[in-house]
Design a protein around this motif. Structure first.
Motif, PDB file in Angstrom:
ATOM      1  N   ALA A   6      47.559  48.449  16.568  1.00  0.00           N
ATOM      2  CA  ALA A   6      48.857  47.789  16.613  1.00  0.00           C
ATOM      3  C   ALA A   6      49.760  48.609  17.514  1.00  0.00           C
ATOM      4  O   ALA A   6      49.787  49.843  17.418  1.00  0.00           O
ATOM      5  CB  ALA A   6      49.457  47.679  15.210  1.00  0.00           C
ATOM      6  N   VAL A   7      50.463  47.950  18.397  1.00  0.00           N
ATOM      7  CA  VAL A   7      51.410  48.605  19.298  1.00  0.00           C
ATOM      8  C   VAL A   7      52.809  48.173  18.886  1.00  0.00           C
ATOM      9  O   VAL A   7      53.095  46.975  18.807  1.00  0.00           O
ATOM     10  CB  VAL A   7      51.147  48.209  20.755  1.00  0.00           C
ATOM     11  CG1 VAL A   7      52.187  48.855  21.678  1.00  0.00           C
ATOM     12  CG2 VAL A   7      49.747  48.609  21.183  1.00  0.00           C
ATOM     13  N   CYS A   8      53.671  49.132  18.589  1.00  0.00           N
ATOM     14  CA  CYS A   8      55.023  48.830  18.126  1.00  0.00           C
ATOM     15  C   CYS A   8      56.038  49.716  18.849  1.00  0.00           C
ATOM     16  O   CYS A   8      55.716  50.845  19.229  1.00  0.00           O
ATOM     17  CB  CYS A   8      55.155  49.068  16.624  1.00  0.00           C
ATOM     18  SG  CYS A   8      54.138  47.980  15.591  1.00  0.00           S
ATOM     19  N   PRO A   9      57.266  49.235  19.027  1.00  0.00           N
ATOM     20  CA  PRO A   9      58.315  50.091  19.593  1.00  0.00           C
ATOM     21  C   PRO A   9      58.755  51.110  18.552  1.00  0.00           C
ATOM     22  O   PRO A   9      58.494  50.955  17.350  1.00  0.00           O
ATOM     23  CB  PRO A   9      59.432  49.102  19.927  1.00  0.00           C
ATOM     24  CG  PRO A   9      59.236  47.980  18.951  1.00  0.00           C
ATOM     25  CD  PRO A   9      57.745  47.881  18.732  1.00  0.00           C
ATOM     26  N   GLU A 225      58.125  40.565  22.822  1.00  0.00           N
ATOM     27  CA  GLU A 225      58.640  41.380  23.928  1.00  0.00           C
ATOM     28  C   GLU A 225      60.115  41.092  24.083  1.00  0.00           C
ATOM     29  O   GLU A 225      60.582  39.983  23.829  1.00  0.00           O
ATOM     30  CB  GLU A 225      57.895  41.104  25.226  1.00  0.00           C
ATOM     31  CG  GLU A 225      58.081  39.715  25.798  1.00  0.00           C
ATOM     32  CD  GLU A 225      57.490  39.591  27.193  1.00  0.00           C
ATOM     33  OE1 GLU A 225      57.753  40.482  28.022  1.00  0.00           O
ATOM     34  OE2 GLU A 225      56.779  38.612  27.439  1.00  0.00           O
ATOM     35  N   GLY A 226      60.859  42.115  24.474  1.00  0.00           N
ATOM     36  CA  GLY A 226      62.287  41.950  24.679  1.00  0.00           C
ATOM     37  C   GLY A 226      62.915  43.257  25.113  1.00  0.00           C
ATOM     38  O   GLY A 226      62.261  44.303  25.129  1.00  0.00           O
ATOM     39  N   ALA A 227      64.200  43.177  25.463  1.00  0.00           N
ATOM     40  CA  ALA A 227      64.939  44.374  25.867  1.00  0.00           C
ATOM     41  C   ALA A 227      66.384  44.229  25.391  1.00  0.00           C
ATOM     42  O   ALA A 227      67.319  44.184  26.183  1.00  0.00           O
ATOM     43  CB  ALA A 227      64.882  44.565  27.378  1.00  0.00           C
ATOM     44  N   GLY A 232      62.835  48.366  27.061  1.00  0.00           N
ATOM     45  CA  GLY A 232      61.715  47.442  26.902  1.00  0.00           C
ATOM     46  C   GLY A 232      60.962  47.687  25.597  1.00  0.00           C
ATOM     47  O   GLY A 232      60.463  48.793  25.368  1.00  0.00           O
ATOM     48  N   TYR A 233      60.869  46.673  24.764  1.00  0.00           N
ATOM     49  CA  TYR A 233      60.127  46.758  23.518  1.00  0.00           C
ATOM     50  C   TYR A 233      59.007  45.728  23.527  1.00  0.00           C
ATOM     51  O   TYR A 233      59.198  44.596  23.977  1.00  0.00           O
ATOM     52  CB  TYR A 233      61.027  46.465  22.303  1.00  0.00           C
ATOM     53  CG  TYR A 233      62.182  47.407  22.121  1.00  0.00           C
ATOM     54  CD1 TYR A 233      62.070  48.758  22.430  1.00  0.00           C
ATOM     55  CD2 TYR A 233      63.394  46.949  21.631  1.00  0.00           C
ATOM     56  CE1 TYR A 233      63.145  49.622  22.240  1.00  0.00           C
ATOM     57  CE2 TYR A 233      64.477  47.797  21.440  1.00  0.00           C
ATOM     58  CZ  TYR A 233      64.351  49.126  21.750  1.00  0.00           C
ATOM     59  OH  TYR A 233      65.397  49.977  21.577  1.00  0.00           O
ATOM     60  N   ALA A 234      57.845  46.100  23.028  1.00  0.00           N
ATOM     61  CA  ALA A 234      56.718  45.172  22.936  1.00  0.00           C
ATOM     62  C   ALA A 234      55.949  45.445  21.655  1.00  0.00           C
ATOM     63  O   ALA A 234      55.846  46.587  21.200  1.00  0.00           O
ATOM     64  CB  ALA A 234      55.788  45.327  24.140  1.00  0.00           C
ATOM     65  N   VAL A 235      55.432  44.368  21.075  1.00  0.00           N
ATOM     66  CA  VAL A 235      54.557  44.464  19.913  1.00  0.00           C
ATOM     67  C   VAL A 235      53.286  43.717  20.237  1.00  0.00           C
ATOM     68  O   VAL A 235      53.323  42.571  20.703  1.00  0.00           O
ATOM     69  CB  VAL A 235      55.208  43.853  18.649  1.00  0.00           C
ATOM     70  CG1 VAL A 235      54.266  43.979  17.449  1.00  0.00           C
ATOM     71  CG2 VAL A 235      56.542  44.518  18.340  1.00  0.00           C
ATOM     72  N   ALA A 236      52.157  44.366  20.014  1.00  0.00           N
ATOM     73  CA  ALA A 236      50.867  43.745  20.281  1.00  0.00           C
ATOM     74  C   ALA A 236      49.877  44.136  19.200  1.00  0.00           C
ATOM     75  O   ALA A 236      50.033  45.178  18.546  1.00  0.00           O
ATOM     76  CB  ALA A 236      50.328  44.172  21.657  1.00  0.00           C
ATOM     77  N   ALA A 237      48.875  43.298  19.020  1.00  0.00           N
ATOM     78  CA  ALA A 237      47.794  43.572  18.071  1.00  0.00           C
ATOM     79  C   ALA A 237      46.469  43.451  18.778  1.00  0.00           C
ATOM     80  O   ALA A 237      46.249  42.487  19.525  1.00  0.00           O
ATOM     81  CB  ALA A 237      47.868  42.607  16.895  1.00  0.00           C
ATOM     82  N   TRP A 238      45.606  44.418  18.551  1.00  0.00           N
ATOM     83  CA  TRP A 238      44.251  44.405  19.138  1.00  0.00           C
ATOM     84  C   TRP A 238      43.237  44.349  18.001  1.00  0.00           C
ATOM     85  O   TRP A 238      43.334  45.071  17.012  1.00  0.00           O
ATOM     86  CB  TRP A 238      43.988  45.684  19.933  1.00  0.00           C
ATOM     87  CG  TRP A 238      44.807  45.846  21.186  1.00  0.00           C
ATOM     88  CD1 TRP A 238      45.952  45.176  21.532  1.00  0.00           C
ATOM     89  CD2 TRP A 238      44.543  46.746  22.258  1.00  0.00           C
ATOM     90  NE1 TRP A 238      46.422  45.615  22.748  1.00  0.00           N
ATOM     91  CE2 TRP A 238      45.566  46.583  23.228  1.00  0.00           C
ATOM     92  CE3 TRP A 238      43.550  47.677  22.502  1.00  0.00           C
ATOM     93  CZ2 TRP A 238      45.612  47.303  24.396  1.00  0.00           C
ATOM     94  CZ3 TRP A 238      43.582  48.418  23.670  1.00  0.00           C
ATOM     95  CH2 TRP A 238      44.617  48.226  24.610  1.00  0.00           C
ATOM     96  N   SER A 239      42.249  43.498  18.172  1.00  0.00           N
ATOM     97  CA  SER A 239      41.192  43.427  17.168  1.00  0.00           C
ATOM     98  C   SER A 239      39.936  42.864  17.799  1.00  0.00           C
ATOM     99  O   SER A 239      39.949  42.400  18.939  1.00  0.00           O
ATOM    100  CB  SER A 239      41.636  42.573  15.985  1.00  0.00           C
ATOM    101  OG  SER A 239      41.882  41.229  16.393  1.00  0.00           O
TER     102      SER A 239
END
Length: 239
Positions: A6-9, A225-227, A232-239
């Motif tokens: 999980a990628v979080c700001p 994603e947003g600012a 710059g902030y992003a949230v992503a999930a990898w699986s």
């Protein structure tokens, strides 16, 4: 092997008590972070490692049970990164801010799965060192998950912490594309010097993720994603 990420700001403003009246502006980002943590839980890892940017004195591993505080941001709130094993010595160092935000997210999500450890990644760590560090994390357990904390550029508007830099939007767009698609080559190729100039603290932790994910065959999904504050902030999930 890495089974999920999980990628979080990691702005302290993500914590409502710190944000105060501005809290609702990051509601969408908080909700996306919780969704990403749900992906980690569903993967049923044996070990969860929270990695985030850190200063030179904050780099390196942080054991389970390490405490973090938001007192430096005017709030008497403390958090704990997982639970220390019975009989283990008390952690010697407080968590850097990025890992404290990660610990807060885990508490918000009521994480009760795998044991949790932390890793402070020096913001100026060279890309090849980040990749090697990530590869080492991936073999820590049979099923490893990563919670990767990090922000994009801080130069998206004139009111941003780093003022306006015309290069910031393109840098963030490239990073967001890579994070959303689990593009390891693109993440590995992010320019460390440019990231430093743009105050993009997430670059090094993202490249640690790229190193950990080599050979794992994970796919990515961009959740936010947003600012909102010129960062710059992003949230992503990898699986």
């Amino acid at each position: 092997m890495l089974v999920a990420a999980a990628v979080c700001p990691c702005p302290p403003l993500l914590v409502p008590e710190v944000a105060a009246g501005a809290g609702p502006e990051l509601d969408a980002a908080r909700n996306a972070c919780l969704d990403a943590l749900g992906v980690l839980a569903a993967a049923k890892p044996d070990l969860l490692i929270v990695a985030g940017p850190a200063g030179p004195d904050e780099r390196g591993p942080f054991p389970a049970g390490s405490d973090g505080s938001f007192e430096g941001f005017g709030v008497g709130l403390t958090v704990r990164l997982g639970e220390a094993s019975t009989g283990s010595p008390a952690p010697e160092r407080p968590l850097p801010a990025s890992l404290a935000v990660g610990a807060w997210l885990l508490e918000l999500a009521r994480w009760s799965g795998a044991p949790v450890e932390g890793l402070g990644v020096e913001e100026q760590l060279a890309a090849d060192s980040c990749l090697r560090s990530g590869a080492g994390l991936a073999v820590r357990a049979e099923r490893v998950a990563l919670l990767v904390m990090g922000d994009g550029s801080a130069c998206r508007t004139v009111k941003a912490p780093g003022y306006l830099d015309e290069r910031a939007a393109d840098f963030d767009a490239a990073a967001v594309r890579a994070l959303g698609s689990a593009d390891l080559a693109a993440l590995s190729a992010l320019d460390a010097s440019l990231a430093y100039e743009l105050k993009a603290a997430g670059r090094a932790p993202w490249q640690v993720l790229a190193g950990a994910a080599r050979g794992a065959g994970l796919g990515g999904q961009l959740l936010y994603e947003g600012a909102p504050y010129g960062v710059g902030y992003a949230v992503a999930a990898w699986s």
